[in-house]
Design a protein around this motif. Sequence first.
Motif, short mmCIF file in Angstrom:
data_model
loop_
_atom_site.label_atom_id
_atom_site.label_comp_id
_atom_site.label_asym_id
_atom_site.label_seq_id
_atom_site.Cartn_x
_atom_site.Cartn_y
_atom_site.Cartn_z
N THR A 1 81.47 40.38 36.14
CA THR A 1 80.29 40.57 36.97
C THR A 1 80.74 41.17 38.28
N TYR A 2 80.29 42.39 38.55
CA TYR A 2 80.56 42.98 39.87
C TYR A 2 79.59 42.35 40.83
N SER A 3 80.09 41.85 41.96
CA SER A 3 79.14 41.29 42.93
C SER A 3 79.27 41.99 44.26
N PRO B 1 74.13 41.22 41.92
CA PRO B 1 75.31 41.28 41.05
C PRO B 1 75.02 42.10 39.79
N VAL B 2 76.06 42.81 39.31
CA VAL B 2 75.92 43.62 38.10
C VAL B 2 76.83 43.05 37.03
N ARG B 3 76.22 42.71 35.93
CA ARG B 3 77.02 42.19 34.83
C ARG B 3 77.46 43.37 33.97
N ALA B 4 78.75 43.64 33.96
CA ALA B 4 79.25 44.83 33.26
C ALA B 4 79.77 44.50 31.87
N LEU B 5 80.40 43.34 31.71
CA LEU B 5 80.94 42.98 30.40
C LEU B 5 80.50 41.56 30.04
N GLY C 1 80.41 53.90 23.30
CA GLY C 1 79.27 53.11 23.75
C GLY C 1 78.48 53.89 24.76
N PRO C 2 77.27 53.44 25.07
CA PRO C 2 76.41 54.18 26.00
C PRO C 2 76.98 54.21 27.41
N SER C 3 76.54 55.20 28.16
CA SER C 3 77.00 55.35 29.53
C SER C 3 76.61 54.13 30.36
N GLY C 4 77.52 53.69 31.19
CA GLY C 4 77.25 52.53 32.04
C GLY C 4 77.38 51.21 31.32
N GLY C 5 77.88 51.24 30.09
CA GLY C 5 78.00 50.02 29.31
C GLY C 5 79.16 49.13 29.70
N GLY C 6 80.08 49.67 30.46
CA GLY C 6 81.20 48.83 30.87
C GLY C 6 82.53 49.23 30.26
N LYS C 7 82.59 50.44 29.68
CA LYS C 7 83.83 50.88 29.01
C LYS C 7 84.97 51.05 30.03
N SER C 8 84.69 51.77 31.10
CA SER C 8 85.74 51.99 32.10
C SER C 8 86.17 50.66 32.71
N THR C 9 85.20 49.80 32.93
CA THR C 9 85.50 48.49 33.47
C THR C 9 86.49 47.75 32.57
N LEU C 10 86.24 47.81 31.29
CA LEU C 10 87.13 47.15 30.33
C LEU C 10 88.53 47.74 30.42
N ASP D 1 90.81 57.10 29.54
CA ASP D 1 89.38 57.02 29.82
C ASP D 1 88.76 58.41 29.76
N GLU D 2 88.10 58.72 28.67
CA GLU D 2 87.48 60.03 28.46
C GLU D 2 88.37 61.18 28.90
N PRO D 3 89.59 61.23 28.39
CA PRO D 3 90.53 62.24 28.91
C PRO D 3 90.07 63.67 28.66
N THR E 1 85.70 57.30 24.65
CA THR E 1 85.02 58.60 24.51
C THR E 1 83.52 58.39 24.32
N HIS E 2 82.77 59.44 24.63
CA HIS E 2 81.34 59.45 24.34
C HIS E 2 81.05 60.10 23.00
N SER E 3 82.07 60.81 22.49
CA SER E 3 81.85 61.60 21.29
C SER E 3 82.18 60.79 20.04
N PRO F 1 74.92 48.60 25.17
CA PRO F 1 74.57 48.93 26.56
C PRO F 1 74.88 47.73 27.46
N ARG F 2 74.84 47.96 28.76
CA ARG F 2 75.20 46.94 29.73
C ARG F 2 74.34 45.68 29.56
N PRO F 3 74.90 44.50 29.65
CA PRO F 3 76.33 44.19 29.79
C PRO F 3 77.06 44.40 28.47
N1 LIG Z 1 83.32 48.95 41.49
C1 LIG Z 1 82.09 48.63 41.04
N2 LIG Z 1 81.25 47.89 41.79
C2 LIG Z 1 80.03 47.56 41.34
N3 LIG Z 1 79.55 47.92 40.15
C3 LIG Z 1 80.32 48.65 39.35
C4 LIG Z 1 81.63 49.06 39.75
N4 LIG Z 1 82.16 49.79 38.75
C5 LIG Z 1 81.24 49.84 37.78
N5 LIG Z 1 80.13 49.16 38.14
C6 LIG Z 1 78.93 48.98 37.30
O1 LIG Z 1 79.31 48.40 36.08
C7 LIG Z 1 78.61 49.00 35.01
C8 LIG Z 1 79.58 49.52 33.99
O2 LIG Z 1 80.31 50.62 34.55
P1 LIG Z 1 81.44 51.38 33.77
O3 LIG Z 1 81.95 52.44 34.66
O4 LIG Z 1 82.42 50.40 33.25
O5 LIG Z 1 80.63 52.02 32.55
P2 LIG Z 1 81.10 53.08 31.47
O6 LIG Z 1 80.76 52.50 30.15
O7 LIG Z 1 82.50 53.49 31.70
O8 LIG Z 1 80.14 54.30 31.76
P3 LIG Z 1 80.39 55.86 31.51
O9 LIG Z 1 80.34 56.03 30.02
O10 LIG Z 1 79.23 56.52 32.17
O11 LIG Z 1 81.71 56.20 32.09
C9 LIG Z 1 77.73 50.06 35.61
O12 LIG Z 1 76.43 49.56 35.71
C10 LIG Z 1 78.30 50.31 36.97
O13 LIG Z 1 77.28 50.62 37.88
#
Ligand SMILES: Nc1ncnc2c1ncn2[C@@H]1O[C@H](COP(=O)(O)OP(=O)(O)OP(=O)(O)O)[C@@H](O)[C@H]1O
Lengths: 256, 252
Positions: free
Chosen positions: A14-16, A21-25, A42-51, A162-164, A195-197, A213-215
């Motif tokens: 959870t990003y706070s 707060p945003v629940r990412a995973l 997974g869909p954009s904003g789903g939390g892949k980069s966070t993971l 990450d999406e190289p 990847t998105h593809s 999708p998120r979370p």
């Molecule tokens: N540093 C941060 N602070 C607060 N919220 C964040 C932060 N990084 C990411 N988020 C939020 O966490 C969620 C997941 O983000 P993330 O970048 O992990 O998604 P993603 O799956 O990689 O998306 P994309 O496919 O578009 O790259 C998003 O809603 C984003 O707004």
Amino acid sequence: MARHVIEVRGLTKTYSPHRAPVRALDRVSFTVDEGQFVTLVGPSGGGKSTLLLILAGLVESTTGEVWVDGEQVRGPVPEKIGIVFQDATLLPWKTALANVEFPLDLRHVPRGVRRERALALLEMVGLQDFADRYPHELSGGMRQRVAIARGLVQDPRIVLMDEPFGALDEQTRTKMGQELLRIWEKTRKTIFFITHSLTEAIYLSDVVLVMSPRPGRILDVMPVDLPRPRRFEMMGSEAFGQARNRIWKLITEGEG
Amino acid sequence: MSRTQAVRIGGLAAALLAWEGVSRLGWISPIILASPSAVLAAIRADGGVFLQAFEVTLAEIAIAIALAWSLGIGVGVAAGSLPRLGATAGPLLSSLFAIPLIILYPLFVAWVGMGPASKILFGAASGFFPIALNALSGVRCLDPRFALVARGMGATTGQIFFKVLLPLALPAIISGLRVGTSLIIIGVVVTEMLASVGGVGFLISYHRTMFNTGHVYLGIFLALLAALLVNRGLSHLEERFGRWRILEQTRA
Ligand SMILES: Nc1ncnc2c1ncn2[C@@H]1O[C@H](COP(=O)(O)OP(=O)(O)OP(=O)(O)O)[C@@H](O)[C@H]1O
Ligand SMILES: [Mg+2]
């Protein structure tokens, strides 16, 4: 049985920030075997980069654990994990060679050793003739290759990507995928690839992790039953099409 | 000597001659426009004094630059790379930058006296804010993944600061240095003119009250020379460190 080189247990993030707060995973668990090529879609904003950042020890999870190679990840582990991002993030004032050397430079590896190692990697990605070029003198695909060489230079067991190829045109992207498979088969690294593809995911990997999708939750861990080495024609095969449809269905249902 | 050089020198000589002619013919009062010969006379009479004053001014500028650059870049990059610090420091810096610092000059004089210290302090303060603000926004605009990648490679906080963020933000930092450094020069010379007993600024304002226009012009030339020297140094720096950014932009 191959051992798990990555083990993820009950990750929640959870990003706070100051605002809501945003629940990412949400309770993400999975394992990756030694030498596997795993993609995460997974869909954009789903939390892949966070993971990915949590796997790399660059972001702290809210709950849950990551184990790499039998050790719990609590911070960056550069000797075990290499990272490659989209747009390469190369340092613009350094040549291709110096960029690849950079991680070794940070760790005070002697110049001669550094150079030799970096040159060998540039050769592996097919850029030995471009060692003294600056990033702005290289094409997008070449920059991405330099970034891959840089990610490999510390000889990590795992490479996180990450999406190289996200910023590349389709043709270059397909070529880079084949190139990456060649490097992977040669080095036998464990690769975790976002990847998105869907096509790219199926074409490259042993296993596709499908995220909601998120979370972000892991909706499915889907093995890809296509023979190796992968060939371009396989993309038209029935098995390929079925795999694609299955992922598509999971993702769109997850949205519903 | 190349052709362009010859043309330049010829042009300069012609301009000086015309200038001398205009003054000799009495078209413009010598109190407003000193002739080149009057400036030469000033050099002959008080050249040594001016040279000494020039040294004082240059030293003040150099120290003020050292202070403003190091503090400005340090504070700016730190505030830019640490979000919490930046959130408070950013607005504070920009509102302080908006205050005309000259109103604080009497305070500086009260603290450290009329000597060079107050000029250095004032010059450094005038330069500090634009330098810090540019460095701050320069670092803040960077893709956060640069720092992440570096940390993932095993870079220490210091290495990230000095080997990644600072050089990446350098083009922005250098443009801050340009603005800041001219403000430093202005600050030093102006405060010398306001209240002091040394430096080129002091000589300018002293001779102005005596209507020694030749001396005033000599002082002005020296102040310009100081600005020119510093500008040269900056261009050098820009050439050396900002090149990749220029190359990158011309490509894009
Ligand atoms: N540093 C941060 N602070 C607060 N919220 C964040 C932060 N990084 C990411 N988020 C939020 O966490 C969620 C997941 O983000 P993330 O970048 O992990 O998604 P993603 O799956 O990689 O998306 P994309 O496919 O578009 O790259 C998003 O809603 C984003 O707004
Ligand atoms: Mg992402």
